[in-house]
Scaffold this active site. Structure first.
Site, short mmCIF file in Angstrom:
data_model
loop_
_atom_site.label_atom_id
_atom_site.label_comp_id
_atom_site.label_asym_id
_atom_site.label_seq_id
_atom_site.Cartn_x
_atom_site.Cartn_y
_atom_site.Cartn_z
N HIS A 54 34.75 41.66 30.68
CA HIS A 54 35.38 40.51 31.34
C HIS A 54 35.69 40.83 32.82
O HIS A 54 35.70 39.95 33.66
CB HIS A 54 36.66 40.12 30.60
N TYR A 93 37.31 13.10 37.05
CA TYR A 93 36.28 12.36 37.77
C TYR A 93 35.12 13.20 38.28
O TYR A 93 34.00 12.71 38.38
CB TYR A 93 36.91 11.61 38.95
N ARG A 129 31.47 34.97 29.76
CA ARG A 129 32.36 35.79 28.97
C ARG A 129 31.53 36.64 27.99
O ARG A 129 30.45 36.23 27.58
CB ARG A 129 33.35 34.92 28.19
N LYS A 149 34.93 28.55 25.55
CA LYS A 149 36.39 28.60 25.45
C LYS A 149 37.00 27.20 25.54
O LYS A 149 37.92 26.85 24.81
CB LYS A 149 36.93 29.50 26.56
N ARG A 207 33.56 39.54 35.64
CA ARG A 207 33.83 38.20 36.17
C ARG A 207 34.76 38.29 37.38
O ARG A 207 34.62 37.55 38.34
CB ARG A 207 34.44 37.32 35.08
N HIS A 238 35.55 27.41 34.60
CA HIS A 238 36.95 27.04 34.77
C HIS A 238 37.02 25.58 35.21
O HIS A 238 36.08 25.06 35.79
CB HIS A 238 37.61 27.89 35.86
#
Length: 170
Positions: free
Chosen positions: A102, A138, A16, A41, A105, A128
């Protein structure tokens, strides 16, 4: 020139804009950028492998600054570059209101998905988390070597696009 180099590094890393602006030299560990959780973020540390082009770019930037910030402000080495520096450059290139930092991305994610890269690698590079809460709890895999290869191929593709554009101009 600083904004040009910043946009290139943004494209090479898929981070970002805010993370890039706040980047400090102490976060670079060879060919990995360790972004502290406080800058992310989702408030989790993020490892970003650096392609060959990114490492070379950082070497060039290093010779131009004595700041703790990789991209210091225009008026003060004690502050990061302006929030709008990248946006202003994009506007001066003729992409005002059609592209943002941005947006790089989006370009990268689209390229990687169309190239059939593993979705987990792409999403991890973009910092993400999967939508599946159990899987997120997990699966702590970082996929560093796979992401490194993916970013290197993307950087090579960007170089090819730039070379093709330059040769088309004559």
């Amino acid at each position: 020139l600083q904004s040009v180099l910043a946009i290139k590094l943004l494209a090479y890393t898929w981070v970002r804009t805010g993370e890039l602006r706040m980047m400090r030299w102490t976060e670079i560990e060879g060919d990995v950028w360790r972004i502290p959780k406080g800058k992310m973020k989702r408030r989790r540390e993020h490892l970003t492998p650096l392609c060959r082009q990114a490492v070379e770019l950082l070497k060039e930037v290093r010779t131009r600054t004595r700041s703790d910030y990789v991209f210091p402000g225009a008026r003060s080495d004690d502050r990061p570059m302006s929030e709008n520096a990248i946006l202003y450059l994009i506007g001066r290139c003729g992409y005002e209101h059609t592209m943002t930092g941005h947006g790089l991305r989006t370009v990268a994610s689209t390229w990687a998905n169309e190239a059939a890269y593993n979705r987990d690698w792409i999403e991890r590079q973009l910092s993400h988390t999967p939508n599946d809460e159990v899987r997120t709890a997990y699966n702590q895999a970082q996929y560093i070597s796979q992401r490194r290869d993916m970013l290197q191929e993307f950087a090579n593709w960007l170089d090819l696009q730039q070379a093709n554009a330059s040769s088309a101009k004559g």
